[in-house]
Design an enzyme around this catalytic site. Structure first.
Site, PDB file in Angstrom:
ATOM      1  N   GLY A  78       0.793  -1.221   0.000  1.00 39.11           N
ATOM      2  CA  GLY A  78       0.000   0.000   0.000  1.00 39.11           C
ATOM      3  C   GLY A  78       0.823   1.267   0.000  1.00 39.11           C
ATOM      4  O   GLY A  78       0.287   2.358   0.191  1.00 39.11           O
ATOM      5  N   THR A  81       7.021   0.891   1.674  1.00 38.93           N
ATOM      6  CA  THR A  81       8.456   1.147   1.490  1.00 38.93           C
ATOM      7  C   THR A  81       8.726   2.638   1.295  1.00 38.93           C
ATOM      8  O   THR A  81       9.662   3.196   1.878  1.00 38.93           O
ATOM      9  CB  THR A  81       8.991   0.348   0.286  1.00 38.93           C
ATOM     10  OG1 THR A  81       8.654  -1.034   0.448  1.00 38.93           O
ATOM     11  CG2 THR A  81      10.502   0.490   0.166  1.00 38.93           C
ATOM     12  N   HIS A 142       1.458  -3.597   9.789  1.00 39.70           N
ATOM     13  CA  HIS A 142       0.335  -3.803   8.875  1.00 39.70           C
ATOM     14  C   HIS A 142      -0.937  -4.096   9.674  1.00 39.70           C
ATOM     15  O   HIS A 142      -1.960  -4.432   9.095  1.00 39.70           O
ATOM     16  CB  HIS A 142       0.611  -4.984   7.936  1.00 39.70           C
ATOM     17  CG  HIS A 142       1.644  -4.721   6.882  1.00 39.70           C
ATOM     18  ND1 HIS A 142       1.716  -3.534   6.188  1.00 39.70           N
ATOM     19  CD2 HIS A 142       2.645  -5.501   6.393  1.00 39.70           C
ATOM     20  CE1 HIS A 142       2.722  -3.595   5.322  1.00 39.70           C
ATOM     21  NE2 HIS A 142       3.295  -4.778   5.425  1.00 39.70           N
ATOM     22  N   TYR A 233      -1.523   7.251  -1.264  1.00 42.66           N
ATOM     23  CA  TYR A 233      -0.381   7.027  -2.143  1.00 42.66           C
ATOM     24  C   TYR A 233      -0.486   7.897  -3.401  1.00 42.66           C
ATOM     25  O   TYR A 233       0.487   8.523  -3.828  1.00 42.66           O
ATOM     26  CB  TYR A 233      -0.338   5.547  -2.527  1.00 42.66           C
ATOM     27  CG  TYR A 233       0.849   5.135  -3.351  1.00 42.66           C
ATOM     28  CD1 TYR A 233       2.040   4.762  -2.742  1.00 42.66           C
ATOM     29  CD2 TYR A 233       0.779   5.084  -4.743  1.00 42.66           C
ATOM     30  CE1 TYR A 233       3.138   4.363  -3.501  1.00 42.66           C
ATOM     31  CE2 TYR A 233       1.865   4.693  -5.505  1.00 42.66           C
ATOM     32  CZ  TYR A 233       3.040   4.329  -4.878  1.00 42.66           C
ATOM     33  OH  TYR A 233       4.115   3.932  -5.632  1.00 42.66           O
ATOM     34  N   ARG A 299       9.264  -2.275  -7.525  1.00 44.66           N
ATOM     35  CA  ARG A 299       8.804  -2.610  -8.869  1.00 44.66           C
ATOM     36  C   ARG A 299       8.522  -1.293  -9.598  1.00 44.66           C
ATOM     37  O   ARG A 299       9.376  -0.430  -9.682  1.00 44.66           O
ATOM     38  CB  ARG A 299       7.572  -3.530  -8.811  1.00 44.66           C
ATOM     39  CG  ARG A 299       7.361  -4.343 -10.100  1.00 44.66           C
ATOM     40  CD  ARG A 299       6.179  -5.294  -9.962  1.00 44.66           C
ATOM     41  NE  ARG A 299       4.904  -4.600  -9.912  1.00 44.66           N
ATOM     42  CZ  ARG A 299       4.196  -4.249 -10.982  1.00 44.66           C
ATOM     43  NH1 ARG A 299       4.649  -4.522 -12.180  1.00 44.66           N
ATOM     44  NH2 ARG A 299       3.045  -3.616 -10.850  1.00 44.66           N
ATOM     45  N   LYS A 300       7.300  -1.076 -10.062  1.00 45.90           N
ATOM     46  CA  LYS A 300       6.973   0.145 -10.802  1.00 45.90           C
ATOM     47  C   LYS A 300       6.578   1.303  -9.895  1.00 45.90           C
ATOM     48  O   LYS A 300       6.987   2.436 -10.094  1.00 45.90           O
ATOM     49  CB  LYS A 300       5.833  -0.129 -11.788  1.00 45.90           C
ATOM     50  CG  LYS A 300       6.219  -0.992 -12.973  1.00 45.90           C
ATOM     51  CD  LYS A 300       5.038  -1.103 -13.929  1.00 45.90           C
ATOM     52  CE  LYS A 300       5.393  -1.891 -15.165  1.00 45.90           C
ATOM     53  NZ  LYS A 300       4.244  -1.999 -16.101  1.00 45.90           N
TER      54      LYS A 300
END
Length: 334
Positions: A78, A81, A142, A233, A299-300
């Site tokens: 979510g 990082t 979490h 985000y 990743r992306k």
């Protein structure tokens, strides 16, 4: 499901650290299986693997935050990082202003700089000595707010700060799918993709249901703006400078006018960008302390990548479920 067994199963998914007391508790809890066939148990409305449940119970029993502590909360995939990187950089920016080349984010994975409560510190039946950590100490979790609150309300200190980041369920799901493929070092098929999708829709997934998790922090952020900050985000992506300044203000370490003019905010955003972090050697190889390969966390990080993976029917189903579950809360996802 044998293809997914050892050795690529992280500790938090296992059942080898569960006490007899917790086994007895689990026998009375609603049980189900995740999309790969691993057992999940529903404790107070939230789903956990056995070792994770044990750690959550230990957090509730032993963790007593100081009022100077900061807890970063999120669902897996979510924005965890990125949030860890940003908060660490914002809170400790004064220490590394003179020698930016020594900044810990250049040599350590964000998950090793900001430890998980239940996935690291209280995992494996540990009761860590938290006094060894500097103040302010930044922790990550979490856990659903209602579960975390059981530990927080047992302390006599004033409340600590909580920062929650959430992400659209569609991108959270797709990111989670890629994460699980990398985590288990396999390429799962279309049928497994459907099973995971069904798990998200029903809410049967680790720390799920998604909407219950998000709502717990959203509602508390409205009731206690001083101690709970709710971040999206997508808004950090759209307005990074404004959101980082908002974050610093909430953490009682606002950027000075001089810092703003000198580009301090931009330096932090550059340091913590996905591109910068993913290109660091420390994040390309090795393993974090929770036993997961460092490169799995990068990743992306894009908004809208779900369009490359979900069918129109899947996307519509997610939208309808979330709209229904969040109706009346004031929380809306585009």
């Amino acid at each position: 499901m044998d293809a997914y067994q050892e050795p690529h199963l992280p500790n938090y998914m296992k059942d080898d650290k569960v006490t007899q007391e917790t086994k007895s508790l689990m026998s009375s809890l609603p049980a189900n299986k995740d999309f790969m066939g691993y057992g999940l148990y529903n404790y107070k409305g939230c789903w956990y693997y056995p070792n994770t449940l044990q750690a959550v119970l230990d957090v509730q029993k032993h963790f007593r935050p100081r009022n100077t502590d900061i807890i970063l909360a999120s669902l897996p995939k979510g924005g965890t990082t990125w949030l860890k990187s940003l908060v660490f950089a914002v809170v400790h920016r004064e220490k590394y202003r003179e020698n930016p080349q020594t900044h810990p984010l250049l040599s350590q994975n964000p998950h090793d700089l900001v430890p998980f409560l239940e996935l690291e510190l209280y995992a494996n039946n540990q009761t860590p000595d938290l006094t060894k950590f500097p103040s302010p100490t930044i922790f990550s979790t979490h856990m659903h707010l209602n579960t975390l609150r059981e530990a927080i309300t047992k302390t006599s200190s004033p409340p600590c700060k909580i920062v929650y980041v959430c992400r659209n369920i569609k991108d959270t799901f797709v990111s989670g799918w890629h994460y699980r493929n990398m985590l288990h070092r396999t390429k799962m098929d279309e049928a497994t993709f459907e099973l995971m999708f069904n798990g998200y829709c029903s809410g049967v997934l680790l720390y799920g249901p998604y909407w219950e998790h998000v709502l717990s922090y959203w509602k508390q952020s409205l009731e206690d703006k001083k101690n709970v900050l709710f971040m999206r985000y997508e808004e950090i992506i759209e307005e990074p400078r404004a959101q980082v300044m908002r974050l610093a203000e909430f953490l009682d370490c606002p950027f000075t006018e001089e810092e703003e003019k000198s580009g301090s905010v931009e330096e932090i955003l550059k340091l913590c960008s996905l591109r910068s972090l993913s290109n660091l050697e420390v994040n390309k190889k090795g393993t974090t302390r929770i036993g997961v390969d460092s490169n799995v966390f990068f990743r992306k990080g894009e908004v809208g990548d779900w369009k490359n993976h979900l069918t129109p029917h899947m996307a519509k189903t997610f939208d309808e479920i979330v709209e229904c579950r969040l109706r009346g809360s004031g929380l809306v996802f585009q």
